[in-house]
Design an enzyme around this catalytic site. Sequence first.
Site, mmCIF file in Angstrom:
data_model
loop_
_atom_site.group_PDB
_atom_site.id
_atom_site.type_symbol
_atom_site.label_atom_id
_atom_site.label_comp_id
_atom_site.label_asym_id
_atom_site.label_seq_id
_atom_site.Cartn_x
_atom_site.Cartn_y
_atom_site.Cartn_z
ATOM 1 C CB THR A 176 41.589 -10.629 -3.844
ATOM 2 O OG1 THR A 176 41.281 -11.461 -2.756
ATOM 3 C CG2 THR A 176 42.518 -11.319 -4.773
ATOM 4 N NE ARG A 204 39.012 -18.434 3.552
ATOM 5 C CZ ARG A 204 39.073 -17.546 2.563
ATOM 6 N NH1 ARG A 204 40.126 -16.774 2.425
ATOM 7 N NH2 ARG A 204 38.105 -17.446 1.691
ATOM 8 N N GLY A 206 41.852 -19.353 0.759
ATOM 9 C CA GLY A 206 40.778 -19.078 -0.200
ATOM 10 C C GLY A 206 41.134 -19.562 -1.600
ATOM 11 C CG ASP A 207 39.197 -17.518 -4.765
ATOM 12 O OD1 ASP A 207 39.239 -16.922 -3.663
ATOM 13 O OD2 ASP A 207 39.000 -16.919 -5.837
ATOM 14 C CB THR A 227 38.192 -10.419 -6.389
ATOM 15 O OG1 THR A 227 37.687 -9.933 -5.127
ATOM 16 C CG2 THR A 227 37.494 -9.678 -7.525
ATOM 17 N N GLY A 228 36.408 -12.800 -4.815
ATOM 18 C CA GLY A 228 35.057 -13.152 -4.390
ATOM 19 C C GLY A 228 35.083 -14.061 -3.192
ATOM 20 N N GLY A 230 35.805 -16.847 -1.533
ATOM 21 C CA GLY A 230 36.761 -17.884 -1.919
ATOM 22 C C GLY A 230 36.238 -19.305 -1.853
#
Length: 309
Positions: A176, A204, A206-207, A227-228, A230
């Site tokens: 990201t 799907r 993510g965060d 970033t990680g 999610g």
Amino acid sequence: MNTFSIAIHGGAGTLVKGMMTTELEKQYKAALKEALDKGYSVLESGGTSVDAVEKAVVVLEDSHLFNAGKGAVFTADETHEMDASIMNGKNLNAGAVSLISGIKNPISLAYQVMEKSEHVFLAGKGAMQFAKMNNFAIEPASYFYDDFRHKQWLEIKDTDSFQLDHTKKKDSKFGTVGAVACDADGNIAAATSTGGMTNKRFGRIGDSPVIGAGNYADNKTCAISCTGSGEFFIRGVVAYDVACLIEHKEMSLLEAANEVIHKRILEIGGDGGLIAVDAKGNIAMPFNTEGMYRATKSSNGKEEISIYK
Ligand code: ASP
């Protein structure tokens, strides 16, 4: 005048050190610098933090090096589905889009959702309809095609696995992108944009487009872009968690950001990092992975562009 500053990231899923060449490192740092300078120049000329974060993220989305916009990873259907969000800490306005395709700069679409719609979060077909109504051009699939990304996908297509940049094979995907900024008036903002994970399916998300999880801004506390992994960042409500620690536990920006990344998110199994700024222009950029593409510049003369610890 307030100290103004900006921080950007290109994801916590950096190439493992062994795979990074001098030439590639140069390319990553040059792209980070271009985005940093773009955002900083907005602040320097008296622009708002929300414009600065959008402009910086557009540069990162236009680079094939990062997993957002042009460099977005492939889904299980060999397409691209992108997510983005932006938030203005001055008035808590926010805009987010998810599951969009063909849009060159998802962050600009999120910005328009914030400015021109009554809503905060638009997804899929409806988000695309909104994009068309607002004259966003639709790029052909070839614009998003990248040989390297395609190879990554070929390796795992037809399997049940999907690849997050923070999984063990860290060489297989990059993350990201995001930016946070504090302008000369002491207003802060955050922007985040992503292609998500390679081979993702079932719609799907993510965060990154989820306000409070991957992105958040409130002048009272902080502006955050994450970033990680999610799924964990959503469950940890990471961006808002940092804000809560500042507001309710009176932690400093650095203490709160460290607490979440080095303790709270690790405790539930998440990995990644975040960039954070407060209304005084302080910056924090913690991560618990091997590296995080990141850069920061402040009107007090500080500038940093780094990849590893
Ligand atoms: N957080 C992003 C997602 O889960 C991925 C990343 O930061 O690399 O979609």
